[in-house]
Design an enzyme around this catalytic site. Structure first.
Site, short mmCIF file in Angstrom:
data_model
loop_
_atom_site.label_atom_id
_atom_site.label_comp_id
_atom_site.label_asym_id
_atom_site.label_seq_id
_atom_site.Cartn_x
_atom_site.Cartn_y
_atom_site.Cartn_z
N GLY A 176 0.57 -1.46 -0.02
CA GLY A 176 0.39 -0.14 0.14
C GLY A 176 0.93 1.15 -0.25
N CYS A 177 1.78 1.68 -0.57
CA CYS A 177 3.24 2.63 -1.26
C CYS A 177 2.26 3.76 -1.11
CB CYS A 177 3.81 2.41 -2.04
SG CYS A 177 3.43 2.17 -3.61
N ILE A 199 -3.11 -0.36 -5.28
CA ILE A 199 -4.17 -0.60 -6.16
C ILE A 199 -5.21 0.40 -6.95
CG2 ILE A 199 -4.11 -2.97 -5.22
CD1 ILE A 199 -6.45 0.26 -4.17
N CYS A 355 -14.02 12.89 10.04
CA CYS A 355 -12.63 12.21 11.06
C CYS A 355 -11.69 12.94 11.78
CB CYS A 355 -11.67 11.62 10.01
SG CYS A 355 -12.94 10.59 9.01
#
Length: 383
Positions: A176-177, A199, A355
């Site tokens: 997940g870079c 992805i 958030c």
């Protein structure tokens, strides 16, 4: 929309729905049409029935539609969560639908892995380049000694490198870079070779440009497709997309790719409970099929594969990180407004604000968990 350009709030409708909402807010510190930054200003008479029927999905969509406003949505969120309205804001049908979906289907299967990349991370590099700091880190910064967002993100990346005990010549896997923030930092400052996977096509393209002079390879692939062995493995802000049905597969994959003596660092947002749930608005508009792990879920999935060496929580730092992103977004939106509509702007403002309020209320956590495989001797985690 600035406070000077907003219309005057509507007179509150004399409806049962309004009275129910007003009663729910009683004692929270939030008022309707009040003057405090956290107060909810009403611009549409059907707001209250929409929220009562649709819960947090209706609240978020109503904000995107301009039905309400608050000068400080983050503080509004913080106060209503501290008042205990978090779970009560989710309708029974919302909870049941997600539990049925996640119970019968693998929402994060290999075939569905690219959905969140296309829906969120591919939205536009121009947006993220303005919202984030120059490292392009899209995860919580480490504010222990930092004076600004860039320093906090550099400190986070360096903290991860130190926990992994990187040495020149090591081969590191970054699951997940993103846009290459960790890969660039680790290769440039620690002399390691990095393979990063994502992805998101947009992330992969920009990460390759940013790291083109470094020993970094960026692949567009799912973690389940990986082969080989890596001296160290890191995953920053990706585990939230794995899903509870895949936690064992994830840790089994890390175990398979890591040699004896290797270290793995997991950086993830965490839930205070092990209930399988997702906020309907976040799930629809921001991170499709995302789900936050609990301490128990991480421990159960990892215990047959790795040794947990250290667990650090700096979730309070995500509040400051998100507010810094919100400041950047608002300060530079005019530069990219021609590429997006105002509803998208409000969507991102709402997402970052709610958030921030959730982390401020400590309803959400941020964990860095260090694991080892077949390692002898003591491990001391830096802080």
């Amino acid at each position: 929309m600035t406070s000077d350009s907003r219309p005057h709030p509507l007179a509150l409708p004399d409806t049962r729905a309004r009275r129910v909402v007003e009663n729910l807010l009683k004692g929270s510190g939030v008022s309707l049409n009040g003057d405090a930054p956290q107060d909810l200003k009403v611009y549409h008479p059907d707001l209250f029935s929409r929220v009562l029927h649709q819960g947090t999905l209706g609240l978020g969509e109503a904000y995107m539609d301009g039905w309400w406003e608050a000068d400080s949505i983050d503080e509004f969120t913080y106060l209503v969560l501290r008042h205990g309205l978090g779970e009560r804001a989710h309708t029974p049908s919302e909870k049941l639908m997600y539990r049925l979906q996640s119970g019968f289907f693998n929402l994060q299967s290999k075939a569905r892995a690219y959905i969140v990349g296309e829906a969120h991370y591919d939205m536009g590099n121009d947006l993220f380049e303005r919202m984030l700091d120059p490292t392009m880190s899209y995860s919580c910064g480490y504010w222990k000694k930092a004076a600004n967002l860039h320093e906090a993100q550099q400190a986070k990346l360096e903290l991860a490198c130190r926990k992994l005990q990187l040495e020149p010549g090591m081969h590191v896997l970054d699951i997940g870079c993103g846009w290459g923030s960790f890969a660039e930092h680790a290769a440039r400052h620690h002399g390691v070779r990095v393979t990063g996977i994502t992805i998101s096509k947009e992330q992969a393209e920009l990460a390759r440009k940013r790291c083109h002079e470094l020993p970094v390879e960026i692949r567009l692939t799912d973690y389940r497709e990986l082969q080989g062995t890596f001296d160290r493995i890191v995953s920053i802000g990706m585990f939230e997309h794995v899903g509870q049905r895949n936690y064992d597969t994830y840790f089994r994959t890390v175990d398979r790719l890591l040699p004896d003596g290797g270290l793995f660092l997991l950086h993830t947002i965490g839930s205070n409970t092990s209930r399988v749930s997702a906020d309907p608005w976040i799930n629809r508009y921001i991170f499709p099929n995302g789900v936050l792990p609990s301490i128990r879920q991480i421990a159960q999935a990892s215990e047959d594969h790795l040794i947990m060496e250290d667990w650090q929580n700096f979730g309070a730092d995500y509040d400051r990180t998100l507010m810094a992103w919100l400041h950047n977004l608002d300060a530079t939106w005019y530069q990219i407004a021609h590429n997006y509509n105002e509803r998208t702007h409000r969507m991102f403002r709402y997402y970052l604000s709610v958030c921030a309020g959730a982390f401020r209320a400590r309803n959400l956590q941020l964990w860095q968990v260090a694991f080892s495989k077949g390692r002898s001797g003591r491990y001391d985690a830096p802080r």
